[in-house]
Design a protein around this motif. Sequence first.
Motif, mmCIF file in Angstrom:
data_model
loop_
_atom_site.group_PDB
_atom_site.id
_atom_site.type_symbol
_atom_site.label_atom_id
_atom_site.label_comp_id
_atom_site.label_asym_id
_atom_site.label_seq_id
_atom_site.Cartn_x
_atom_site.Cartn_y
_atom_site.Cartn_z
ATOM 1 N N LEU A 19 -27.651 -38.614 60.207
ATOM 2 C CA LEU A 19 -27.739 -37.316 59.529
ATOM 3 C C LEU A 19 -26.504 -36.456 59.789
ATOM 4 O O LEU A 19 -26.031 -35.752 58.896
ATOM 5 C CB LEU A 19 -28.995 -36.567 59.958
ATOM 6 C CG LEU A 19 -30.296 -37.037 59.323
ATOM 7 C CD1 LEU A 19 -31.476 -36.290 59.920
ATOM 8 C CD2 LEU A 19 -30.255 -36.859 57.822
ATOM 9 N N MET A 20 -25.979 -36.528 61.005
ATOM 10 C CA MET A 20 -24.768 -35.763 61.313
ATOM 11 C C MET A 20 -23.574 -36.290 60.513
ATOM 12 O O MET A 20 -22.776 -35.509 59.982
ATOM 13 C CB MET A 20 -24.471 -35.809 62.806
ATOM 14 C CG MET A 20 -25.384 -34.930 63.622
ATOM 15 S SD MET A 20 -24.887 -34.795 65.332
ATOM 16 C CE MET A 20 -25.544 -36.304 65.994
ATOM 17 N N LEU A 21 -23.457 -37.600 60.400
ATOM 18 C CA LEU A 21 -22.369 -38.170 59.609
ATOM 19 C C LEU A 21 -22.527 -37.849 58.132
ATOM 20 O O LEU A 21 -21.549 -37.544 57.445
ATOM 21 C CB LEU A 21 -22.304 -39.687 59.813
ATOM 22 C CG LEU A 21 -21.678 -40.152 61.106
ATOM 23 C CD1 LEU A 21 -21.809 -41.655 61.255
ATOM 24 C CD2 LEU A 21 -20.226 -39.733 61.172
ATOM 25 N N LEU A 22 -23.756 -37.902 57.634
ATOM 26 C CA LEU A 22 -23.990 -37.549 56.237
ATOM 27 C C LEU A 22 -23.641 -36.091 55.983
ATOM 28 O O LEU A 22 -23.034 -35.763 54.960
ATOM 29 C CB LEU A 22 -25.450 -37.813 55.860
ATOM 30 C CG LEU A 22 -25.848 -37.479 54.431
ATOM 31 C CD1 LEU A 22 -25.032 -38.314 53.439
ATOM 32 C CD2 LEU A 22 -27.326 -37.714 54.232
ATOM 33 N N GLY A 23 -23.979 -35.215 56.913
ATOM 34 C CA GLY A 23 -23.622 -33.803 56.782
ATOM 35 C C GLY A 23 -22.122 -33.601 56.777
ATOM 36 O O GLY A 23 -21.594 -32.772 56.038
ATOM 37 N N LEU A 24 -21.426 -34.374 57.585
ATOM 38 C CA LEU A 24 -19.968 -34.288 57.626
ATOM 39 C C LEU A 24 -19.352 -34.825 56.342
ATOM 40 O O LEU A 24 -18.481 -34.193 55.741
ATOM 41 C CB LEU A 24 -19.433 -35.062 58.832
ATOM 42 C CG LEU A 24 -17.928 -35.101 59.010
ATOM 43 C CD1 LEU A 24 -17.400 -33.703 59.306
ATOM 44 C CD2 LEU A 24 -17.563 -36.054 60.129
#
Length: 67
Positions: A19-24
């Motif tokens: 989720l953090m990578l997708l947000g980035l």
Amino acid sequence: MMIGTNLYTAIGLFGACGLMLLGLFSTYPAVKAYEKGRSFIKWYLFSFALFPVALIASFLIKKKQSQ
């Protein structure tokens, strides 16, 4: 004692990192659309939900005409 020996712990850790990578990664189509005169927040939410579609769409949209 090893961290992440439980299956649920591993799923939670990988899910949170995903989720953090997708947000980035979602910021890139939003910035491209913002440079063309579109709303950053709307495009960020769109790219967070449907990243591949938003990435292609951000390159295909035309620059907004100012009136």
